[in-house]
Design a protein around this motif. Structure first.
Motif, PDB file in Angstrom:
ATOM      1  N   GLN A 206     -11.526  -2.687  -3.186  1.00  0.00           N
ATOM      2  CA  GLN A 206     -11.030  -4.043  -2.967  1.00  0.00           C
ATOM      3  C   GLN A 206     -12.044  -5.153  -3.263  1.00  0.00           C
ATOM      4  O   GLN A 206     -11.796  -6.036  -4.079  1.00  0.00           O
ATOM      5  CB  GLN A 206     -10.524  -4.173  -1.525  1.00  0.00           C
ATOM      6  CG  GLN A 206      -9.853  -5.497  -1.217  1.00  0.00           C
ATOM      7  CD  GLN A 206      -8.616  -5.709  -2.070  1.00  0.00           C
ATOM      8  OE1 GLN A 206      -7.889  -4.771  -2.390  1.00  0.00           O
ATOM      9  NE2 GLN A 206      -8.376  -6.932  -2.493  1.00  0.00           N
ATOM     10  N   LYS A 209     -13.223  -5.297  -6.928  1.00  0.00           N
ATOM     11  CA  LYS A 209     -12.288  -5.784  -7.943  1.00  0.00           C
ATOM     12  C   LYS A 209     -12.107  -7.291  -7.818  1.00  0.00           C
ATOM     13  O   LYS A 209     -11.931  -7.982  -8.813  1.00  0.00           O
ATOM     14  CB  LYS A 209     -10.964  -5.017  -7.916  1.00  0.00           C
ATOM     15  CG  LYS A 209     -10.097  -5.166  -6.695  1.00  0.00           C
ATOM     16  CD  LYS A 209      -8.769  -4.408  -6.922  1.00  0.00           C
ATOM     17  CE  LYS A 209      -7.883  -4.419  -5.712  1.00  0.00           C
ATOM     18  NZ  LYS A 209      -6.560  -3.841  -5.991  1.00  0.00           N
ATOM     19  N   ARG A 228     -11.052   7.848   3.194  1.00  0.00           N
ATOM     20  CA  ARG A 228     -10.779   7.290   4.527  1.00  0.00           C
ATOM     21  C   ARG A 228     -10.904   8.394   5.568  1.00  0.00           C
ATOM     22  O   ARG A 228     -10.267   9.432   5.458  1.00  0.00           O
ATOM     23  CB  ARG A 228      -9.373   6.664   4.575  1.00  0.00           C
ATOM     24  CG  ARG A 228      -9.307   5.439   3.675  1.00  0.00           C
ATOM     25  CD  ARG A 228      -7.987   4.707   3.676  1.00  0.00           C
ATOM     26  NE  ARG A 228      -8.012   3.761   2.545  1.00  0.00           N
ATOM     27  CZ  ARG A 228      -7.008   3.021   2.137  1.00  0.00           C
ATOM     28  NH1 ARG A 228      -5.862   3.076   2.777  1.00  0.00           N
ATOM     29  NH2 ARG A 228      -7.131   2.224   1.107  1.00  0.00           N
ATOM     30  N   ASP A 244      -5.627   1.412  -9.300  1.00  0.00           N
ATOM     31  CA  ASP A 244      -6.018   0.161  -8.654  1.00  0.00           C
ATOM     32  C   ASP A 244      -6.098  -0.932  -9.710  1.00  0.00           C
ATOM     33  O   ASP A 244      -6.581  -0.685 -10.817  1.00  0.00           O
ATOM     34  CB  ASP A 244      -7.393   0.356  -8.001  1.00  0.00           C
ATOM     35  CG  ASP A 244      -7.802  -0.834  -7.163  1.00  0.00           C
ATOM     36  OD1 ASP A 244      -6.948  -1.324  -6.413  1.00  0.00           O
ATOM     37  OD2 ASP A 244      -8.966  -1.262  -7.268  1.00  0.00           O
ATOM     38  N   HIS A 456      -2.642  -6.198   5.998  1.00  0.00           N
ATOM     39  CA  HIS A 456      -3.025  -5.606   4.710  1.00  0.00           C
ATOM     40  C   HIS A 456      -4.553  -5.523   4.644  1.00  0.00           C
ATOM     41  O   HIS A 456      -5.133  -4.475   4.826  1.00  0.00           O
ATOM     42  CB  HIS A 456      -2.426  -6.445   3.577  1.00  0.00           C
ATOM     43  CG  HIS A 456      -2.523  -5.801   2.243  1.00  0.00           C
ATOM     44  ND1 HIS A 456      -2.141  -4.500   2.007  1.00  0.00           N
ATOM     45  CD2 HIS A 456      -2.955  -6.275   1.055  1.00  0.00           C
ATOM     46  CE1 HIS A 456      -2.348  -4.194   0.729  1.00  0.00           C
ATOM     47  NE2 HIS A 456      -2.836  -5.262   0.134  1.00  0.00           N
ATOM     48  N   GLY A 493       0.883  -0.990  -2.860  1.00  0.00           N
ATOM     49  CA  GLY A 493       1.000  -2.297  -2.237  1.00  0.00           C
ATOM     50  C   GLY A 493      -0.144  -3.180  -2.657  1.00  0.00           C
ATOM     51  O   GLY A 493      -1.168  -2.693  -3.138  1.00  0.00           O
ATOM     52  N   GLY A 494       0.058  -4.461  -2.495  1.00  0.00           N
ATOM     53  CA  GLY A 494      -1.007  -5.389  -2.847  1.00  0.00           C
ATOM     54  C   GLY A 494      -0.680  -6.765  -2.345  1.00  0.00           C
ATOM     55  O   GLY A 494       0.251  -6.956  -1.558  1.00  0.00           O
ATOM     56  N   SER A 495      -1.441  -7.723  -2.827  1.00  0.00           N
ATOM     57  CA  SER A 495      -1.240  -9.090  -2.353  1.00  0.00           C
ATOM     58  C   SER A 495      -1.916 -10.094  -3.267  1.00  0.00           C
ATOM     59  O   SER A 495      -2.753  -9.738  -4.092  1.00  0.00           O
ATOM     60  CB  SER A 495      -1.816  -9.245  -0.938  1.00  0.00           C
ATOM     61  OG  SER A 495      -3.193  -8.954  -0.929  1.00  0.00           O
ATOM     62  N   ARG A 497      -4.624 -12.938  -3.266  1.00  0.00           N
ATOM     63  CA  ARG A 497      -5.814 -13.038  -2.415  1.00  0.00           C
ATOM     64  C   ARG A 497      -6.124 -14.489  -2.085  1.00  0.00           C
ATOM     65  O   ARG A 497      -5.755 -15.405  -2.832  1.00  0.00           O
ATOM     66  CB  ARG A 497      -7.035 -12.443  -3.117  1.00  0.00           C
ATOM     67  CG  ARG A 497      -6.783 -11.213  -3.939  1.00  0.00           C
ATOM     68  CD  ARG A 497      -6.198 -10.058  -3.163  1.00  0.00           C
ATOM     69  NE  ARG A 497      -6.047  -8.889  -4.047  1.00  0.00           N
ATOM     70  CZ  ARG A 497      -5.454  -7.772  -3.724  1.00  0.00           C
ATOM     71  NH1 ARG A 497      -4.886  -7.641  -2.536  1.00  0.00           N
ATOM     72  NH2 ARG A 497      -5.381  -6.775  -4.568  1.00  0.00           N
ATOM     73  N   GLY A 538      -3.564  -8.579  -6.780  1.00  0.00           N
ATOM     74  CA  GLY A 538      -3.648  -7.210  -7.284  1.00  0.00           C
ATOM     75  C   GLY A 538      -2.755  -6.272  -6.513  1.00  0.00           C
ATOM     76  O   GLY A 538      -1.939  -6.693  -5.670  1.00  0.00           O
ATOM     77  N   LEU A 539      -2.938  -5.022  -6.839  1.00  0.00           N
ATOM     78  CA  LEU A 539      -2.101  -3.988  -6.229  1.00  0.00           C
ATOM     79  C   LEU A 539      -2.772  -2.639  -6.449  1.00  0.00           C
ATOM     80  O   LEU A 539      -3.538  -2.467  -7.395  1.00  0.00           O
ATOM     81  CB  LEU A 539      -0.720  -4.014  -6.889  1.00  0.00           C
ATOM     82  CG  LEU A 539       0.316  -2.975  -6.500  1.00  0.00           C
ATOM     83  CD1 LEU A 539       1.692  -3.629  -6.433  1.00  0.00           C
ATOM     84  CD2 LEU A 539       0.386  -1.832  -7.478  1.00  0.00           C
ATOM     85  N   ALA A 540      -2.480  -1.684  -5.577  1.00  0.00           N
ATOM     86  CA  ALA A 540      -2.958  -0.317  -5.791  1.00  0.00           C
ATOM     87  C   ALA A 540      -1.856   0.658  -5.424  1.00  0.00           C
ATOM     88  O   ALA A 540      -1.129   0.453  -4.452  1.00  0.00           O
ATOM     89  CB  ALA A 540      -4.191  -0.050  -4.937  1.00  0.00           C
TER      90      ALA A 540
HETATM   91  N1  ASP Z   1      -6.963  -2.355  -1.777  1.00  0.00           N
HETATM   92  C1  ASP Z   1      -5.625  -2.364  -1.264  1.00  0.00           C
HETATM   93  C2  ASP Z   1      -5.311  -1.032  -0.590  1.00  0.00           C
HETATM   94  O1  ASP Z   1      -6.053  -0.080  -0.754  1.00  0.00           O
HETATM   95  C3  ASP Z   1      -4.606  -2.588  -2.320  1.00  0.00           C
HETATM   96  C4  ASP Z   1      -4.661  -3.983  -2.853  1.00  0.00           C
HETATM   97  O2  ASP Z   1      -4.533  -4.926  -2.086  1.00  0.00           O
HETATM   98  O3  ASP Z   1      -4.812  -4.126  -4.061  1.00  0.00           O
HETATM   99  O4  ASP Z   1      -4.315  -0.918   0.095  1.00  0.00           O
END
Ligand code: ASP
Length: 603
Positions: A206, A209, A228, A244, A456, A493-495, A497, A538-540
């Motif tokens: 995160q 990027k 994790r 990602d 998030h 999911g993503g958002s 920023r 972005g999104l992953a």
């Molecule tokens: N890094 C975020 C996640 O791992 C995804 C993102 O917001 O791009 O959930």
């Protein structure tokens, strides 16, 4: 004894040989799936990652020496055979791609012998998973697993192609990073050069990027390994892979657009599924109200109904107190199940309790219009009629109700909806219901921590219309966040920023970060943002989960070459293991006696 392959070159994989090659000489190599000696003729099924090819040995073709060698073949021997392609002499095998041909062997080399494997190398193995994972190198030879791993490779390659065509750059970010314990627990890596200090393995790329956007790379992607250290859940892996990405000068619409086209391409090329665009969208609120879930399975109906209004005057204390405490009463209408036996209903009540319900109220509408119910005695006839109508219930239906705080009601009914659909076989096969869920809450109140936490992550942008609420009603602020959901699973999911310093400090403030702590943990990001940061989003995706759906696997372990098991250990290598005391000494680390004892127990 193992022979060399000097002088031989494989001409085809097993199933690349076809009727078009009849009359030609081919050189094939692979593993013996099985070999049958029919007295004077030996049939061998040769296997490689492409599939199976039948070889046939007769002394009159290959001579006595090779025939004698062929008699020694056993399962999993690795062989090289030169021979002539023929139409099959026996009946064709419609189950094999090469079922109408065979290769009449002229020569044979045994490139490697094999001990008898601990389990048969076969499709749909009945062997216990523990044993298979212990010998994963053999398990990976099984055709169904090989197909999964090959599909995974195809997904990776297509993704790279698609994103490259869309102007994305593939950039690697570090995997030894600073620990920022927000979210899940970090895996830590001790530093030898800096004793007492630790790197963390990234939970996602995160921050990096976002920095890349700050540095002007504009469109980034990576197939990123993430780590994790979460508590054990059945279908989680401590390390997993994300597709990602991050984009500059875009809003949520742009990210959703490029991603639904990526999804469309992947599912078309790999599964032959036509995904109609644009994908449907639900706001988080609507998803929760209708399905009790932020990743609704829309392959079937049985939506939640809010009956709070219909029951607001009744004397049933469970309903009454839920409403008085600001909660709600909602129900599911299970069509045609009024006759469900009491035992089964009780099992559903227990199931609901597992999801936090204090109980589950039920009402069966019999064909003659009478009711059987756990709570009818607390309601007037008129109230019952109103309730059934609010549920859209009719004769023959079973109505189930949860009454509690909204979050509990959603949780319980969302889970119950899925469970009942499973039990009653309501989920159509071969349906692909994609959707976007948008407008997630920005924050979630954590009872445990006594503060708001980011739903998030702390860099997610609030919706413009809700910016003013951050101070007055943080729980009500919606985020510019989006999840892509398939058949009830979150694929990614993503958002958008936060790229404005004032909003970011506000966010840290609401999350209970002091200036110092924010600076300590994310200082390099905050500093970078002082030097001209473009708007970005972005999104992953969870790649493992995407592939799992594509191949219809039951477990994420079936699409990962070397997966770990529930307790985060690897059954094959036995990692993690205690290490040489000298290594620890160099790191300045001492293992506590308690931990040492535990490690000893394990061994
Ligand atoms: N890094 C975020 C996640 O791992 C995804 C993102 O917001 O791009 O959930």
């Amino acid at each position: 004894m193992a022979e060399s392959m000097v002088g031989l070159k494989r001409s085809h994989r097993c199933t690349e040989v076809s009727e078009a090659n009849i009359g030609q000489e081919v050189t094939v190599m692979g593993w013996v799936q099985k070999s049958r000696n029919k007295g004077g003729i030996i049939f061998v099924d040769l296997r490689d990652r492409s599939g199976i090819l039948q070889l046939i040995f007769e002394e009159s073709d290959c001579g006595a020496e090779y025939f004698a060698k062929a008699e020694k073949l056993r399962s999993e021997f690795v062989i090289a055979v030169v021979g002539q392609v023929e139409k099959r002499s026996g009946g064709a095998n419609p189950n094999l791609k090469t079922g109408t041909i065979e290769v009449r062997a002229k020569s044979l080399r045994i490139l490697a012998e094999s001990e008898t494997p601990p389990f048969p190398i076969e499709e749909n193995s009945k062997t216990k998973e523990e044993l298979r994972l212990k010998h994963r190198y053999l398990d990976l030879r099984r055709p169904d697993i090989q197909r999964n791993i090959m599909t995974r490779s195809q997904v990776a390659i297509l993704t790279r192609q698609f994103l490259a065509e869309e102007g994305f750059l593939e950039i690697e970010t570090p995997t030894l990073i600073k620990s920022t314990p927000e979210g899940a627990r970090d895996y830590l890596v001790p530093s030898r050069v800096h004793p007492g200090s630790f790197y963390a393995l990234p939970q996602s790329p995160q921050i990096y990027k976002q920095l890349l956007m700050c540095s002007g790379y504009d469109r980034y992607f990576q197939l990123a390994r993430c780590y994790r250290d979460e508590d054990l859940r059945a279908d989680r892996q401590p390390e997993f892979t994300q597709i990602d990405m991050e984009l500059s000068f875009v809003d949520a619409e742009d990210v959703m657009d490029v991603n639904e086209r990526l999804i469309q391409k992947l599912f078309k090329e790999i599964c032959g599924v036509d995904v109609a665009l644009p994908l449907p969208r639900l706001t988080w609120k609507e998803a929760m109200d209708r399905f009790g879930s932020d990743k609704p399975d829309m392959r079937f109906g049985m939506e939640l109904q809010d009956v709070s209004e219909a029951v607001k005057d009744c004397e049933f204390v469970v309903f009454k107190s839920a409403l008085e405490n600001g909660g709600s009463v909602r129900g599911l209408c299970v069509e045609g199940q009024a006759g469900m036996p009491r035992k089964k209903i009780d099992a559903l009540v227990d199931f609901a309790k597992g999801y936090g319900a204090k109980g589950l109220a039920y009402l069966a509408v019999h064909e003659d219009g009478s009711y059987k119910s756990s709570f009818a005695k607390f309601m007037t006839e008129e109230q019952l009629t109103r309730l059934v109508a609010a549920m859209g219930g009719k004769a023959g239906d079973l109505l189930l109700f949860a009454a509690d705080k909204n979050s509990v009601v959603y949780n319980v009914l969302g889970a119950l909806r899925l469970e009942i659909a499973k039990q009653l076989d309501m989920i159509p096969k071969n349906a692909w219901k994609f959707l976007w869920v948008t407008e997630f809450p920005l924050l979630e109140y954590s009872e445990e921590e006594g503060r708001y936490v980011a739903m998030h992550h702390p860099f997610t942008m609030p919706m413009d219309e809700d910016l003013d609420l951050i101070d007055t009603n943080p729980g009500a602020v919606r985020a510019k966040a989006y999840d892509i959901v398939l058949n009830g699973t979150e694929l990614g999911g993503g958002s958008v920023r936060i790229h404005q310093a004032d909003i970011q400090s506000k966010m840290f403030e609401v999350l209970g970060f002091t200036q110092e702590r924010a600076q300590d943990q994310f200082g390099f990001l905050l500093d970078a943002f002082k030097y001209g940061v473009p708007p970005h989003a972005g999104l992953a995706y969870g790649l493992d989960r995407v592939v799992m759906w594509m191949v219809g696997a039951d477990s994420i372990r079936d699409v990962i070459a070397f997966p770990k098991v529930k307790d985060a250990s690897c059954l094959m290598s036995e990692a993690p293991t205690p290490v040489d005391p000298k290594q620890l000494e160099e790191l300045g680390i001492e293992v506590s006696e308690a931990a040492e004892a535990k490690a000893g127990d394990k061994e």
